[in-house]
Design a protein around this motif. Sequence first.
Motif, PDB file in Angstrom:
ATOM      1  N   PHE A 169       0.835  -1.200   0.000  1.00  0.00           N
ATOM      2  CA  PHE A 169       0.000   0.000   0.000  1.00  0.00           C
ATOM      3  C   PHE A 169       0.871   1.250   0.000  1.00  0.00           C
ATOM      4  N   SER A 170       0.295   2.341  -0.480  1.00  0.00           N
ATOM      5  CA  SER A 170       0.982   3.631  -0.492  1.00  0.00           C
ATOM      6  C   SER A 170      -0.010   4.724  -0.110  1.00  0.00           C
ATOM      7  N   LEU A 171       0.542   5.882   0.187  1.00  0.00           N
ATOM      8  CA  LEU A 171      -0.271   7.067   0.479  1.00  0.00           C
ATOM      9  C   LEU A 171      -0.270   7.975  -0.736  1.00  0.00           C
ATOM     10  N   PHE A 172      -1.446   8.441  -1.110  1.00  0.00           N
ATOM     11  CA  PHE A 172      -1.589   9.309  -2.280  1.00  0.00           C
ATOM     12  C   PHE A 172      -2.251  10.618  -1.876  1.00  0.00           C
ATOM     13  N   LEU A 173      -1.788  11.705  -2.460  1.00  0.00           N
ATOM     14  CA  LEU A 173      -2.455  12.988  -2.296  1.00  0.00           C
ATOM     15  C   LEU A 173      -3.527  13.078  -3.373  1.00  0.00           C
ATOM     16  N   VAL A 174      -4.777  13.246  -2.955  1.00  0.00           N
ATOM     17  CA  VAL A 174      -5.889  13.289  -3.902  1.00  0.00           C
ATOM     18  C   VAL A 174      -6.720  14.534  -3.639  1.00  0.00           C
ATOM     19  N   LEU A 196      -5.189   6.101   1.341  1.00  0.00           N
ATOM     20  CA  LEU A 196      -4.474   4.824   1.362  1.00  0.00           C
ATOM     21  C   LEU A 196      -5.019   3.947   0.249  1.00  0.00           C
ATOM     22  N   ARG A 197      -4.143   3.462  -0.619  1.00  0.00           N
ATOM     23  CA  ARG A 197      -4.563   2.646  -1.760  1.00  0.00           C
ATOM     24  C   ARG A 197      -3.453   1.654  -2.077  1.00  0.00           C
ATOM     25  N   LYS A 198      -3.815   0.533  -2.698  1.00  0.00           N
ATOM     26  CA  LYS A 198      -2.792  -0.459  -3.036  1.00  0.00           C
ATOM     27  C   LYS A 198      -1.808   0.158  -4.032  1.00  0.00           C
ATOM     28  N   SER A 199      -0.552  -0.297  -3.959  1.00  0.00           N
ATOM     29  CA  SER A 199       0.507   0.329  -4.757  1.00  0.00           C
ATOM     30  C   SER A 199       1.053  -0.576  -5.846  1.00  0.00           C
ATOM     31  N   TYR A 200       0.423  -1.698  -6.098  1.00  0.00           N
ATOM     32  CA  TYR A 200       0.874  -2.615  -7.146  1.00  0.00           C
ATOM     33  C   TYR A 200      -0.178  -2.677  -8.245  1.00  0.00           C
ATOM     34  N   TRP A 201       0.190  -3.294  -9.388  1.00  0.00           N
ATOM     35  CA  TRP A 201      -0.707  -3.330 -10.539  1.00  0.00           C
ATOM     36  C   TRP A 201      -1.200  -4.734 -10.878  1.00  0.00           C
ATOM     37  N   ASP A 238      -2.099 -12.327  -2.114  1.00  0.00           N
ATOM     38  CA  ASP A 238      -1.317 -12.088  -0.898  1.00  0.00           C
ATOM     39  C   ASP A 238      -2.085 -11.200   0.069  1.00  0.00           C
ATOM     40  N   VAL A 239      -2.735 -10.183  -0.478  1.00  0.00           N
ATOM     41  CA  VAL A 239      -3.461  -9.219   0.349  1.00  0.00           C
ATOM     42  C   VAL A 239      -4.721  -9.851   0.929  1.00  0.00           C
ATOM     43  N   MET A 240      -5.431 -10.634   0.107  1.00  0.00           N
ATOM     44  CA  MET A 240      -6.710 -11.201   0.558  1.00  0.00           C
ATOM     45  C   MET A 240      -6.555 -12.307   1.584  1.00  0.00           C
ATOM     46  N   ARG A 262      11.286  -1.522  -1.029  1.00  0.00           N
ATOM     47  CA  ARG A 262      10.854  -0.173  -1.362  1.00  0.00           C
ATOM     48  C   ARG A 262      10.333   0.527  -0.116  1.00  0.00           C
ATOM     49  N   HIS A 263       9.571  -0.207   0.690  1.00  0.00           N
ATOM     50  CA  HIS A 263       9.009   0.378   1.902  1.00  0.00           C
ATOM     51  C   HIS A 263      10.098   0.690   2.916  1.00  0.00           C
ATOM     52  N   ASN A 264      11.127  -0.160   2.970  1.00  0.00           N
ATOM     53  CA  ASN A 264      12.195   0.056   3.938  1.00  0.00           C
ATOM     54  C   ASN A 264      13.223   1.077   3.471  1.00  0.00           C
ATOM     55  N   GLY A 265      13.026   1.583   2.260  1.00  0.00           N
ATOM     56  CA  GLY A 265      13.899   2.655   1.789  1.00  0.00           C
ATOM     57  C   GLY A 265      15.178   2.182   1.135  1.00  0.00           C
ATOM     58  N   THR A 266      15.304   0.864   0.851  1.00  0.00           N
ATOM     59  CA  THR A 266      16.520   0.375   0.220  1.00  0.00           C
ATOM     60  C   THR A 266      16.307   0.032  -1.240  1.00  0.00           C
TER      61      THR A 266
END
Length: 472
Positions: free
Chosen positions: A159-164, A200-205, A212-214, A399-403
């Motif tokens: 998941f990621s945070l988006f400005l909407v 908050l929205r999923k960040s994959y396509w 995995d999420v379900m 990606r989430h851990n910043g590496t």
Amino acid sequence: MHFSIPETEVCTGENGSTFVAYNIHVNGVLHCRVRYSQLLSLHEQIKKEYGSNVVPAFPPKKIFTLTPAEVEQRREQLEKYMQAVRQDPLLGSSELFNCFLRKAQQETQQIPTEEAALDICLSNGQKVTVNILTSDQTEDVLDAVATKLDVPEDLVGYFSLFLVRESVDGGLTFVRKLQEFELPYVSITSLQNSEFHILLRKSYWDMAYDGDVMDNRIGLNLLYAQTVADIERGWILVNKEQHKQLKSLQEKGSKKEFIHLGQTLKYYGYIKFDPCVTDFPEKGCQVIVSAGNNELNFHVKLPNDQMKEGSFKVTRMRCWRVTSSQVPVSNGTTNPCNSAKCDVKLELAFEYLMSKDRLQWVTITSQQAIMMSICLQSMVDELMVKKSGGSIKKMLKKRHNGTYHRSDSQQTVKSPPLVDTQDPNREQIVKLSTKLSSVSLRGISASNSSNDISGNDFHGNYAFEGIGDDDL
């Protein structure tokens, strides 16, 4: 993201002396206001950390007070410097650079570090309030939201945070994905507009990762809420029979089955952008662009009012770029742009393999051009991980851990979607498979409603397996 320094300001310091401040904009919006000395200090730190041979050229100091012409020259040089640093895969994703931008953003908006409550919206309209520090970066806020919702640690990266921006009629505009160089609380507060929210929205396509999420109850609820919202918003197309089936599943509380049916529907998982303008198939065409399923989908209105629909596959894009320009606000004058009379024009252009031997540039003029570019790059990230046999779960976690770092967008420099190189002198070209079908346009009947469009229009099928390591 697109960095620019479109203007300068003369400011007064605490001791009464004046100095020139450089306004750094991201995607055409003011991010921070900094002095030359601050950028020079950043430059020296980057040189010390990474070596002089890696760092781009920095405008030299001047002994005497700068003339207006020299200030303008320095502005242009500093803009090029910031763009070059951001575009560099190593420097642009470094904590040193991102920390500088976060601190500068906070100082510019004059928001002290203190505890605060921040509302995060879910797809179903529900708000989750998290207690954070005003100086918390994007990853910290995402972690706080995950903790509040009880999302498992191994799912946070999905998941990621988006400005909407939500309009009065319920329309949703994706402004950008919140980045590592900004402070979400400061970003949303500085807008001073209740229409803006953090979502908050999923960040994959790839819908294959929905499984995995379900497998987790909270993940299932979040994905279900997003699917319902996208259907209600008209982003996912549903005919009467499908609507009846979905309603039945919803009444039964069959969330997994509801999502599985949603996965079969057109535009499932797509992000829909605001109406904009394209030069394909003709200049000046109105278009609604959607991103998903490794493509950009076009719903085009031609000058003769005929509607056509089709898709551009990311695997057939040789490269893409985002450019910005200052456009005078229409006021009957021809004065040069300044901060009061100027808008930022953003364009996304990609070179597309229309047929075996024909490449063509397609341009989209949209204030969401950066977001479109981010979508394309993230699609490619997934494709490359999948092709290499890697794990999308590991990629998301890194990606989430910043590496795990990637170039989210391009400035005015060509940057290919399937090559990530640290050598700026290397011509970045992707060789594409020659086993491609030609592109054709097929019209959509004006009688087709938004509830049932079944066209499969101006894209050809691409054999992704035709790309090998030696082809890059």
